[in-house]
Write a protein that holds these residues in place. Structure first.
Motif, PDB file in Angstrom:
ATOM      1  N   SER A  17      33.979  99.118   8.462  1.00 44.39           N
ATOM      2  CA  SER A  17      32.856 100.010   8.733  1.00 44.39           C
ATOM      3  C   SER A  17      31.580  99.180   8.848  1.00 44.39           C
ATOM      4  CB  SER A  17      32.718 101.049   7.622  1.00 44.39           C
ATOM      5  OG  SER A  17      32.480 100.415   6.388  1.00 44.39           O
ATOM      6  N   TYR A  18      30.591  99.751   9.527  1.00 41.13           N
ATOM      7  CA  TYR A  18      29.287  99.125   9.694  1.00 41.13           C
ATOM      8  C   TYR A  18      28.265  99.858   8.843  1.00 41.13           C
ATOM      9  CZ  TYR A  18      31.015  96.991  14.012  1.00 41.13           C
ATOM     10  OH  TYR A  18      31.722  96.296  14.940  1.00 41.13           O
ATOM     11  N   LYS A  19      27.368  99.106   8.236  1.00 43.07           N
ATOM     12  CA  LYS A  19      26.210  99.686   7.564  1.00 43.07           C
ATOM     13  C   LYS A  19      25.067  98.702   7.769  1.00 43.07           C
ATOM     14  CE  LYS A  19      24.549 101.675   3.282  1.00 43.07           C
ATOM     15  NZ  LYS A  19      24.857 101.982   1.893  1.00 43.07           N
ATOM     16  N   GLY A  20      24.139  99.060   8.641  1.00 39.63           N
ATOM     17  CA  GLY A  20      23.071  98.130   9.000  1.00 39.63           C
ATOM     18  C   GLY A  20      23.654  96.947   9.736  1.00 39.63           C
ATOM     19  N   ASP A  21      23.376  95.742   9.245  1.00 38.21           N
ATOM     20  CA  ASP A  21      23.926  94.540   9.884  1.00 38.21           C
ATOM     21  C   ASP A  21      25.108  93.969   9.101  1.00 38.21           C
ATOM     22  OD1 ASP A  21      22.572  93.636   7.678  1.00 38.21           O
ATOM     23  OD2 ASP A  21      21.495  92.040   8.722  1.00 38.21           O
ATOM     24  N   GLU A  22      25.730  94.779   8.252  1.00 39.04           N
ATOM     25  CA  GLU A  22      26.848  94.340   7.424  1.00 39.04           C
ATOM     26  C   GLU A  22      28.137  95.037   7.855  1.00 39.04           C
ATOM     27  OE1 GLU A  22      26.245  93.814   3.103  1.00 39.04           O
ATOM     28  OE2 GLU A  22      27.829  95.322   2.944  1.00 39.04           O
ATOM     29  N   VAL A  23      29.224  94.271   7.942  1.00 44.31           N
ATOM     30  CA  VAL A  23      30.549  94.807   8.236  1.00 44.31           C
ATOM     31  C   VAL A  23      31.384  94.682   6.973  1.00 44.31           C
ATOM     32  CG1 VAL A  23      32.638  94.557   9.618  1.00 44.31           C
ATOM     33  CG2 VAL A  23      30.410  94.139  10.648  1.00 44.31           C
ATOM     34  N   THR A  24      32.003  95.782   6.550  1.00 38.70           N
ATOM     35  CA  THR A  24      32.859  95.788   5.364  1.00 38.70           C
ATOM     36  C   THR A  24      34.271  96.127   5.794  1.00 38.70           C
ATOM     37  OG1 THR A  24      31.012  96.527   4.002  1.00 38.70           O
ATOM     38  CG2 THR A  24      33.218  96.817   3.093  1.00 38.70           C
ATOM     39  N   MET A  25      35.240  95.301   5.337  1.00 34.02           N
ATOM     40  CA  MET A  25      36.647  95.542   5.662  1.00 34.02           C
ATOM     41  C   MET A  25      37.384  95.965   4.397  1.00 34.02           C
ATOM     42  SD  MET A  25      37.598  92.537   8.295  1.00 34.02           S
ATOM     43  CE  MET A  25      36.265  91.366   8.310  1.00 34.02           C
ATOM     44  N   SER A  26      38.355  96.878   4.563  1.00 32.51           N
ATOM     45  CA  SER A  26      39.102  97.364   3.405  1.00 32.51           C
ATOM     46  C   SER A  26      40.468  97.877   3.825  1.00 32.51           C
ATOM     47  CB  SER A  26      38.320  98.478   2.714  1.00 32.51           C
ATOM     48  OG  SER A  26      38.190  99.580   3.589  1.00 32.51           O
ATOM     49  N   ASN A  29      39.968  77.901  10.020  1.00 28.58           N
ATOM     50  CA  ASN A  29      40.316  77.165  11.234  1.00 28.58           C
ATOM     51  C   ASN A  29      41.537  77.708  11.938  1.00 28.58           C
ATOM     52  OD1 ASN A  29      38.226  75.217  10.977  1.00 28.58           O
ATOM     53  ND2 ASN A  29      39.375  74.328   9.290  1.00 28.58           N
ATOM     54  N   ARG A  30      42.384  78.476  11.257  1.00 31.45           N
ATOM     55  CA  ARG A  30      43.642  78.916  11.853  1.00 31.45           C
ATOM     56  C   ARG A  30      43.854  80.415  11.703  1.00 31.45           C
ATOM     57  NH1 ARG A  30      47.132  74.862  13.089  1.00 31.45           N
ATOM     58  NH2 ARG A  30      48.947  76.126  12.646  1.00 31.45           N
ATOM     59  N   ILE A  31      42.795  81.184  11.691  1.00 32.59           N
ATOM     60  CA  ILE A  31      42.907  82.632  11.555  1.00 32.59           C
ATOM     61  C   ILE A  31      42.437  83.284  12.855  1.00 32.59           C
ATOM     62  CG2 ILE A  31      41.988  84.670  10.397  1.00 32.59           C
ATOM     63  CD1 ILE A  31      41.934  83.109   7.848  1.00 32.59           C
ATOM     64  N   TYR A  32      43.216  84.235  13.312  1.00 38.01           N
ATOM     65  CA  TYR A  32      42.878  84.986  14.516  1.00 38.01           C
ATOM     66  C   TYR A  32      42.746  86.455  14.164  1.00 38.01           C
ATOM     67  CZ  TYR A  32      43.944  80.699  16.856  1.00 38.01           C
ATOM     68  OH  TYR A  32      43.926  79.399  17.252  1.00 38.01           O
ATOM     69  N   TYR A  33      41.835  87.133  14.815  1.00 42.19           N
ATOM     70  CA  TYR A  33      41.642  88.540  14.525  1.00 42.19           C
ATOM     71  C   TYR A  33      41.381  89.317  15.801  1.00 42.19           C
ATOM     72  CZ  TYR A  33      36.802  86.937  14.657  1.00 42.19           C
ATOM     73  OH  TYR A  33      35.638  86.359  15.032  1.00 42.19           O
ATOM     74  N   SER A  34      41.719  90.599  15.747  1.00 41.80           N
ATOM     75  CA  SER A  34      41.518  91.518  16.856  1.00 41.80           C
ATOM     76  C   SER A  34      40.834  92.754  16.286  1.00 41.80           C
ATOM     77  CB  SER A  34      42.872  91.888  17.459  1.00 41.80           C
ATOM     78  OG  SER A  34      42.718  92.933  18.392  1.00 41.80           O
ATOM     79  N   ILE A  35      39.794  93.226  16.946  1.00 39.56           N
ATOM     80  CA  ILE A  35      39.042  94.378  16.450  1.00 39.56           C
ATOM     81  C   ILE A  35      39.036  95.460  17.517  1.00 39.56           C
ATOM     82  CG2 ILE A  35      36.776  95.210  15.728  1.00 39.56           C
ATOM     83  CD1 ILE A  35      36.284  92.392  14.610  1.00 39.56           C
ATOM     84  N   GLN A  36      39.435  96.685  17.126  1.00 43.14           N
ATOM     85  CA  GLN A  36      39.420  97.837  18.016  1.00 43.14           C
ATOM     86  C   GLN A  36      38.984  99.055  17.220  1.00 43.14           C
ATOM     87  OE1 GLN A  36      43.311  98.220  19.661  1.00 43.14           O
ATOM     88  NE2 GLN A  36      43.083  96.477  20.989  1.00 43.14           N
ATOM     89  N   LEU A  37      38.053  99.806  17.766  1.00 41.76           N
ATOM     90  CA  LEU A  37      37.527 100.990  17.096  1.00 41.76           C
ATOM     91  C   LEU A  37      37.172 100.647  15.651  1.00 41.76           C
ATOM     92  CD1 LEU A  37      39.916 103.665  18.602  1.00 41.76           C
ATOM     93  CD2 LEU A  37      37.579 103.175  19.300  1.00 41.76           C
ATOM     94  N   HIS A  38      37.869 101.196  14.669  1.00 38.70           N
ATOM     95  CA  HIS A  38      37.588 100.880  13.262  1.00 38.70           C
ATOM     96  C   HIS A  38      38.758 100.177  12.598  1.00 38.70           C
ATOM     97  CE1 HIS A  38      33.704 102.811  12.997  1.00 38.70           C
ATOM     98  NE2 HIS A  38      34.190 103.734  13.816  1.00 38.70           N
ATOM     99  N   LEU A  39      39.579  99.476  13.414  1.00 46.51           N
ATOM    100  CA  LEU A  39      40.720  98.731  12.880  1.00 46.51           C
ATOM    101  C   LEU A  39      40.538  97.248  13.172  1.00 46.51           C
ATOM    102  CD1 LEU A  39      43.721 100.965  14.004  1.00 46.51           C
ATOM    103  CD2 LEU A  39      42.715 100.804  11.725  1.00 46.51           C
ATOM    104  N   GLU A  93      33.094  85.446   3.962  1.00 46.47           N
ATOM    105  CA  GLU A  93      32.271  85.484   2.757  1.00 46.47           C
ATOM    106  C   GLU A  93      32.872  86.498   1.797  1.00 46.47           C
ATOM    107  OE1 GLU A  93      27.737  86.296   1.211  1.00 46.47           O
ATOM    108  OE2 GLU A  93      28.114  86.046   3.346  1.00 46.47           O
ATOM    109  N   TYR A  94      33.275  86.034   0.622  1.00 49.50           N
ATOM    110  CA  TYR A  94      33.892  86.883  -0.384  1.00 49.50           C
ATOM    111  C   TYR A  94      32.827  87.584  -1.209  1.00 49.50           C
ATOM    112  CZ  TYR A  94      38.022  84.253   0.915  1.00 49.50           C
ATOM    113  OH  TYR A  94      39.043  83.699   1.615  1.00 49.50           O
ATOM    114  N   THR A  95      33.215  88.640  -1.915  1.00 46.94           N
ATOM    115  CA  THR A  95      32.257  89.411  -2.704  1.00 46.94           C
ATOM    116  C   THR A  95      31.629  88.588  -3.818  1.00 46.94           C
ATOM    117  OG1 THR A  95      34.064  90.265  -4.058  1.00 46.94           O
ATOM    118  CG2 THR A  95      33.346  91.633  -2.215  1.00 46.94           C
TER     119      THR A  95
END
Length: 73
Positions: free
Chosen positions: A46-55, A18-28, A8-10
């Motif tokens: 980062s997390y804020k409530g139930d929202e995750v923001t990537m930057s 369909n063809r994107i893979y991701y790996s999440i560790q700590l805050h990366l 979901e974009y801003t």
């Protein structure tokens, strides 16, 4: 049946991935496209409530180079 991964974009647009893979560790987070045509990008989140923001996405292997929004799309 599992739900597809979406981005979901801003501006409110939601796109199915369909063809994107991701790996999440700590805050990366690492995102790469299957087939290698989109490269691999590493960013922070980062997390804020139930929202995750990537930057701050950068190219894996050339961390000095910032990733553009078009490259992530």
């Amino acid at each position: 049946m599992p739900r597809p991964t979406t981005i979901e974009y801003t501006n409110g647009k939601i796109e199915e991935c369909n063809r994107i893979y991701y790996s999440i560790q700590l805050h990366l987070v690492e995102i790469s496209a299957k087939g290698g045509n989109g490269g691999t990008h590493i960013g922070r989140f980062s997390y804020k409530g139930d929202e995750v923001t990537m930057s701050e996405f950068r190219h894996r292997g050339d961390e000095e180079k910032l990733t553009t929004l078009n490259e992530l799309k």
